[in-house]
Scaffold this motif. Structure first.
Motif, PDB file in Angstrom:
ATOM      1  N   VAL A 189      15.469  32.590  81.595  1.00 21.94           N
ATOM      2  CA  VAL A 189      16.270  31.394  81.304  1.00 21.94           C
ATOM      3  C   VAL A 189      15.460  30.376  80.506  1.00 21.94           C
ATOM      4  O   VAL A 189      15.914  29.866  79.468  1.00 21.94           O
ATOM      5  N   SER A 190      14.253  30.083  80.953  1.00 23.13           N
ATOM      6  CA  SER A 190      13.451  29.067  80.271  1.00 23.13           C
ATOM      7  C   SER A 190      12.971  29.562  78.908  1.00 23.13           C
ATOM      8  O   SER A 190      12.930  28.796  77.943  1.00 23.13           O
ATOM      9  N   GLY A 191      12.642  30.824  78.802  1.00 21.90           N
ATOM     10  CA  GLY A 191      12.200  31.377  77.527  1.00 21.90           C
ATOM     11  C   GLY A 191      13.284  31.372  76.471  1.00 21.90           C
ATOM     12  O   GLY A 191      13.070  30.954  75.324  1.00 21.90           O
ATOM     13  N   ILE A 192      14.466  31.819  76.858  1.00 20.57           N
ATOM     14  CA  ILE A 192      15.592  31.833  75.917  1.00 20.57           C
ATOM     15  C   ILE A 192      15.987  30.410  75.549  1.00 20.57           C
ATOM     16  O   ILE A 192      16.219  30.101  74.373  1.00 20.57           O
ATOM     17  N   GLY A 193      16.057  29.527  76.528  1.00 13.68           N
ATOM     18  CA  GLY A 193      16.465  28.142  76.253  1.00 13.68           C
ATOM     19  C   GLY A 193      15.507  27.427  75.328  1.00 13.68           C
ATOM     20  O   GLY A 193      15.912  26.825  74.323  1.00 13.68           O
ATOM     21  N   ALA A 194      14.212  27.501  75.622  1.00 19.11           N
ATOM     22  CA  ALA A 194      13.220  26.817  74.793  1.00 19.11           C
ATOM     23  C   ALA A 194      13.142  27.451  73.408  1.00 19.11           C
ATOM     24  O   ALA A 194      13.050  26.750  72.394  1.00 19.11           O
ATOM     25  N   GLY A 195      13.206  28.767  73.352  1.00 16.26           N
ATOM     26  CA  GLY A 195      13.157  29.456  72.057  1.00 16.26           C
ATOM     27  C   GLY A 195      14.349  29.125  71.188  1.00 16.26           C
ATOM     28  O   GLY A 195      14.210  28.898  69.979  1.00 16.26           O
TER      29      GLY A 195
END
Length: 81
Positions: free
Chosen positions: A59-65
């Motif tokens: 979740v955090s990786g996709i969101g920040a990316g």
């Protein structure tokens, strides 16, 4: 590369990084509201379930990316005009 191009490139990079950090902080707050627990930290912890840690990472990786990519896209489009 001219000074103007260098400054523009650095500005785009800083804006993209800032968007990624802001998105990650927003996701942390949302995670805490939904799960009533703090978001898992980067380092492994015995109190963190593997499923929870993997879910947070995705979740955090996709969101920040996605936030960084969107900012770079918009600023690159504006720069090319």
């Amino acid at each position: 590369m001219s000074n103007k191009q260098l400054i523009t490139t650095i500005g785009i990079g800083l804006a993209a990084a800032s968007a990624g950090m802001l998105t990650r902080k927003t996701l942390q707050k949302s995670w805490e509201k939904v799960t009533n627990e703090p978001a898992p930290k980067d380092k492994p912890s015995e109190s963190t379930d593997l499923k929870e840690a993997v879910t947070w990472a995705v979740v955090s990786g996709i969101g920040a990316g996605a936030a960084r990519m969107a900012v770079r896209y918009v600023l690159d489009k504006r720069k090319s005009k």
